[in-house]
Design a protein around this motif. Structure first.
Motif, PDB file in Angstrom:
ATOM      1  N   LYS A  69       0.832  -1.196   0.000  1.00 42.07           N
ATOM      2  CA  LYS A  69       0.000   0.000   0.000  1.00 42.07           C
ATOM      3  C   LYS A  69       0.871   1.252   0.000  1.00 42.07           C
ATOM      4  O   LYS A  69       1.972   1.257   0.537  1.00 42.07           O
ATOM      5  N   GLU A  70       0.323   2.307  -0.587  1.00 43.04           N
ATOM      6  CA  GLU A  70       1.063   3.551  -0.700  1.00 43.04           C
ATOM      7  C   GLU A  70       1.418   4.105   0.682  1.00 43.04           C
ATOM      8  O   GLU A  70       0.575   4.150   1.584  1.00 43.04           O
ATOM      9  N   GLY A  71       2.653   4.501   0.839  1.00 44.06           N
ATOM     10  CA  GLY A  71       3.098   5.039   2.109  1.00 44.06           C
ATOM     11  C   GLY A  71       3.518   3.999   3.115  1.00 44.06           C
ATOM     12  O   GLY A  71       3.967   4.320   4.215  1.00 44.06           O
ATOM     13  N   ASN A  72       3.356   2.738   2.771  1.00 40.67           N
ATOM     14  CA  ASN A  72       3.725   1.632   3.654  1.00 40.67           C
ATOM     15  C   ASN A  72       3.171   1.811   5.080  1.00 40.67           C
ATOM     16  O   ASN A  72       3.915   1.880   6.057  1.00 40.67           O
ATOM     17  N   PRO A  73       1.830   1.880   5.217  1.00 41.97           N
ATOM     18  CA  PRO A  73       1.253   2.030   6.561  1.00 41.97           C
ATOM     19  C   PRO A  73       1.488   0.773   7.396  1.00 41.97           C
ATOM     20  O   PRO A  73       1.784  -0.302   6.866  1.00 41.97           O
ATOM     21  N   LEU A  74       1.331   0.924   8.709  1.00 47.31           N
ATOM     22  CA  LEU A  74       1.505  -0.217   9.608  1.00 47.31           C
ATOM     23  C   LEU A  74       0.164  -0.818   9.970  1.00 47.31           C
ATOM     24  O   LEU A  74      -0.828  -0.109  10.161  1.00 47.31           O
ATOM     25  N   CYS A  75       0.143  -2.126  10.050  1.00 47.68           N
ATOM     26  CA  CYS A  75      -1.000  -2.850  10.598  1.00 47.68           C
ATOM     27  C   CYS A  75      -0.684  -3.125  12.068  1.00 47.68           C
ATOM     28  O   CYS A  75       0.257  -3.863  12.368  1.00 47.68           O
ATOM     29  N   PRO A  76      -1.421  -2.528  13.022  1.00 49.01           N
ATOM     30  CA  PRO A  76      -1.087  -2.718  14.438  1.00 49.01           C
ATOM     31  C   PRO A  76      -1.466  -4.117  14.935  1.00 49.01           C
ATOM     32  O   PRO A  76      -2.597  -4.566  14.738  1.00 49.01           O
ATOM     33  N   ILE A  77      -0.519  -4.797  15.536  1.00 50.19           N
ATOM     34  CA  ILE A  77      -0.745  -6.105  16.145  1.00 50.19           C
ATOM     35  C   ILE A  77      -0.548  -5.963  17.646  1.00 50.19           C
ATOM     36  O   ILE A  77       0.489  -5.450  18.084  1.00 50.19           O
ATOM     37  N   ILE A  78      -1.526  -6.385  18.420  1.00 55.43           N
ATOM     38  CA  ILE A  78      -1.398  -6.368  19.874  1.00 55.43           C
ATOM     39  C   ILE A  78      -1.395  -7.815  20.345  1.00 55.43           C
ATOM     40  O   ILE A  78      -2.446  -8.454  20.437  1.00 55.43           O
ATOM     41  N   SER A  79      -0.212  -8.331  20.590  1.00 56.22           N
ATOM     42  CA  SER A  79      -0.104  -9.713  21.055  1.00 56.22           C
ATOM     43  C   SER A  79      -0.603  -9.782  22.491  1.00 56.22           C
ATOM     44  O   SER A  79      -0.093  -9.098  23.378  1.00 56.22           O
ATOM     45  N   GLN A  80      -1.599 -10.622  22.734  1.00 52.69           N
ATOM     46  CA  GLN A  80      -2.147 -10.778  24.075  1.00 52.69           C
ATOM     47  C   GLN A  80      -1.727 -12.099  24.718  1.00 52.69           C
ATOM     48  O   GLN A  80      -2.267 -12.478  25.766  1.00 52.69           O
ATOM     49  N   THR A  81      -0.762 -12.768  24.114  1.00 47.46           N
ATOM     50  CA  THR A  81      -0.326 -14.070  24.639  1.00 47.46           C
ATOM     51  C   THR A  81       0.070 -14.015  26.105  1.00 47.46           C
ATOM     52  O   THR A  81      -0.304 -14.917  26.874  1.00 47.46           O
ATOM     53  N   PRO A  82       0.815 -12.994  26.563  1.00 50.12           N
ATOM     54  CA  PRO A  82       1.208 -12.995  27.979  1.00 50.12           C
ATOM     55  C   PRO A  82       0.158 -12.412  28.918  1.00 50.12           C
ATOM     56  O   PRO A  82       0.381 -12.375  30.132  1.00 50.12           O
ATOM     57  N   ALA A  83      -0.987 -11.965  28.396  1.00 51.39           N
ATOM     58  CA  ALA A  83      -1.967 -11.243  29.204  1.00 51.39           C
ATOM     59  C   ALA A  83      -2.832 -12.189  30.030  1.00 51.39           C
ATOM     60  O   ALA A  83      -2.999 -13.371  29.704  1.00 51.39           O
ATOM     61  N   SER A  84      -3.433 -11.657  31.081  1.00 45.85           N
ATOM     62  CA  SER A  84      -4.218 -12.473  32.012  1.00 45.85           C
ATOM     63  C   SER A  84      -5.478 -13.046  31.381  1.00 45.85           C
ATOM     64  O   SER A  84      -5.968 -14.092  31.812  1.00 45.85           O
ATOM     65  N   THR A  85      -6.030 -12.375  30.379  1.00 44.60           N
ATOM     66  CA  THR A  85      -7.294 -12.828  29.788  1.00 44.60           C
ATOM     67  C   THR A  85      -7.104 -13.657  28.523  1.00 44.60           C
ATOM     68  O   THR A  85      -8.087 -14.027  27.883  1.00 44.60           O
ATOM     69  N   TYR A  86      -5.859 -13.965  28.165  1.00 48.62           N
ATOM     70  CA  TYR A  86      -5.626 -14.659  26.894  1.00 48.62           C
ATOM     71  C   TYR A  86      -6.293 -16.039  26.870  1.00 48.62           C
ATOM     72  O   TYR A  86      -7.007 -16.381  25.921  1.00 48.62           O
ATOM     73  N   MET A 195      -5.885  -7.233  16.495  1.00 44.61           N
ATOM     74  CA  MET A 195      -5.223  -8.349  15.849  1.00 44.61           C
ATOM     75  C   MET A 195      -4.198  -8.868  16.846  1.00 44.61           C
ATOM     76  O   MET A 195      -3.363  -8.122  17.336  1.00 44.61           O
ATOM     77  N   GLY A 196      -4.289 -10.128  17.173  1.00 41.59           N
ATOM     78  CA  GLY A 196      -3.477 -10.691  18.236  1.00 41.59           C
ATOM     79  C   GLY A 196      -4.336 -11.181  19.380  1.00 41.59           C
ATOM     80  O   GLY A 196      -3.865 -11.882  20.268  1.00 41.59           O
ATOM     81  N   SER A 197      -5.623 -10.812  19.365  1.00 41.44           N
ATOM     82  CA  SER A 197      -6.575 -11.315  20.353  1.00 41.44           C
ATOM     83  C   SER A 197      -7.233 -12.584  19.824  1.00 41.44           C
ATOM     84  O   SER A 197      -7.595 -12.654  18.641  1.00 41.44           O
ATOM     85  N   PRO A 198      -7.432 -13.595  20.672  1.00 46.40           N
ATOM     86  CA  PRO A 198      -8.157 -14.791  20.227  1.00 46.40           C
ATOM     87  C   PRO A 198      -9.582 -14.499  19.779  1.00 46.40           C
ATOM     88  O   PRO A 198     -10.191 -15.315  19.093  1.00 46.40           O
ATOM     89  N   LEU A 199     -10.117 -13.334  20.171  1.00 47.83           N
ATOM     90  CA  LEU A 199     -11.484 -12.976  19.799  1.00 47.83           C
ATOM     91  C   LEU A 199     -11.548 -12.103  18.549  1.00 47.83           C
ATOM     92  O   LEU A 199     -12.634 -11.750  18.104  1.00 47.83           O
ATOM     93  N   GLY A 200     -10.400 -11.749  17.977  1.00 47.77           N
ATOM     94  CA  GLY A 200     -10.386 -10.838  16.850  1.00 47.77           C
ATOM     95  C   GLY A 200     -11.167 -11.346  15.647  1.00 47.77           C
ATOM     96  O   GLY A 200     -12.069 -10.670  15.140  1.00 47.77           O
ATOM     97  N   VAL A 201     -10.841 -12.529  15.190  1.00 44.21           N
ATOM     98  CA  VAL A 201     -11.524 -13.100  14.018  1.00 44.21           C
ATOM     99  C   VAL A 201     -12.990 -13.348  14.330  1.00 44.21           C
ATOM    100  O   VAL A 201     -13.874 -13.108  13.502  1.00 44.21           O
ATOM    101  N   LEU A 202     -13.284 -13.844  15.530  1.00 43.13           N
ATOM    102  CA  LEU A 202     -14.658 -14.125  15.935  1.00 43.13           C
ATOM    103  C   LEU A 202     -15.512 -12.863  15.844  1.00 43.13           C
ATOM    104  O   LEU A 202     -16.598 -12.872  15.245  1.00 43.13           O
ATOM    105  N   PHE A 203     -15.041 -11.769  16.431  1.00 48.28           N
ATOM    106  CA  PHE A 203     -15.811 -10.529  16.412  1.00 48.28           C
ATOM    107  C   PHE A 203     -15.978 -10.018  14.985  1.00 48.28           C
ATOM    108  O   PHE A 203     -17.060  -9.546  14.611  1.00 48.28           O
ATOM    109  N   ALA A 204     -14.927 -10.081  14.177  1.00 48.72           N
ATOM    110  CA  ALA A 204     -15.026  -9.628  12.794  1.00 48.72           C
ATOM    111  C   ALA A 204     -16.048 -10.456  12.020  1.00 48.72           C
ATOM    112  O   ALA A 204     -16.851  -9.900  11.247  1.00 48.72           O
ATOM    113  N   ASN A 205     -16.050 -11.763  12.233  1.00 45.91           N
ATOM    114  CA  ASN A 205     -17.009 -12.622  11.515  1.00 45.91           C
ATOM    115  C   ASN A 205     -18.441 -12.378  11.972  1.00 45.91           C
ATOM    116  O   ASN A 205     -19.370 -12.375  11.153  1.00 45.91           O
TER     117      ASN A 205
END
Length: 211
Positions: A69-86, A195-205
């Motif tokens: 994509k033009e400008g090479n934008p970033l897609c933010p990923i929030i890894s929740q693997t170490p988090a308490s609710t993962y 992106m990085g949450s186990p619920l990400g795809v579920l909520f999007a779908n």
């Protein structure tokens, strides 16, 4: 590296999506989630959610560059693997996946090929991309969609979990998921799913299947 950090800073500057934190809320989140988990486990014998135990770290933010994509934008990923609710989010994802609307979706590339093979051979195939889909999924609206699908849709059997309890856990796992940044700051994403949450795809779908 400077440009990379500046692009992450720009993403975090959206106060409608991200909120700066002044203290680590992990212990509060564990306490609140475990209170609801205890209520669920006491109310039903068919669903058991493991309590959140042990020490945990914050999730962490990084960006994947969109080189196409033009400008090479970033897609933010929030890894929740170490988090308490993962682990809790993974359990909820497994429980709720059978309820995802399937009318407008395909389960695999094999199913797609079968649809194409059985088509009359006319028309145009178009690929449409939703810009920043996960970040733009409205969390409160999507949780309401999930509640209606799970508890009030005549085509599905209601889940044997108190509705208010499920609603609260989904809220905790999405809107109260703290993470650290490249500058050592603490944030949470208060709208949109990470992106990085186990619920990400579920909520999007759920959201895309209902709108």
């Amino acid at each position: 590296m400077k440009e990379y950090h500046e692009k992450l800073d720009a993403i975090l500057s959206d106060s409608s999506k991200f909120e700066r934190l002044t203290r680590n809320p992990t212990e509060d989140i564990k306490r609140d989630a475990n209170r609801v988990i205890s209520t669920i486990n006491a109310a039903t014998n068919t669903v058991h959610l493991p309590p959140i135990q042990g020490d945990f770290s914050l999730g962490y933010l990084y960006g994947n560059m969109k080189t196409h994509k033009e400008g090479n934008p970033l897609c933010p990923i929030i890894s929740q693997t170490p988090a308490s609710t993962y682990a809790l989010a993974k359990c909820l994802n497994q429980i709720l996946t059978p309820y995802v609307p399937s009318r407008y979706s395909l389960s695999s590339s094999v199913e797609f090929l079968e649809e194409i093979r059985d088509s009359p051979g006319t028309g145009i195939i178009a690929s449409l991309d939703v810009e920043s889909l996960f970040t733009n999924v409205p969390v409160d609206e999507t949780i309401d969609i999930i509640m209606d699908r799970v508890y009030r849709d005549p085509s599905t059997a209601p889940l044997n979990i108190p509705e208010a309890s499920l609603h609260t856990l989904l809220d905790i796992c999405t809107k109260r998921a703290p993470f650290s940044t490249h500058r050592g700051q603490m944030f949470c994403q208060k709208d949109g799913v990470a992106m990085g949450s186990p619920l990400g795809v579920l909520f999007a779908n759920f959201y895309m299947g209902a709108v």
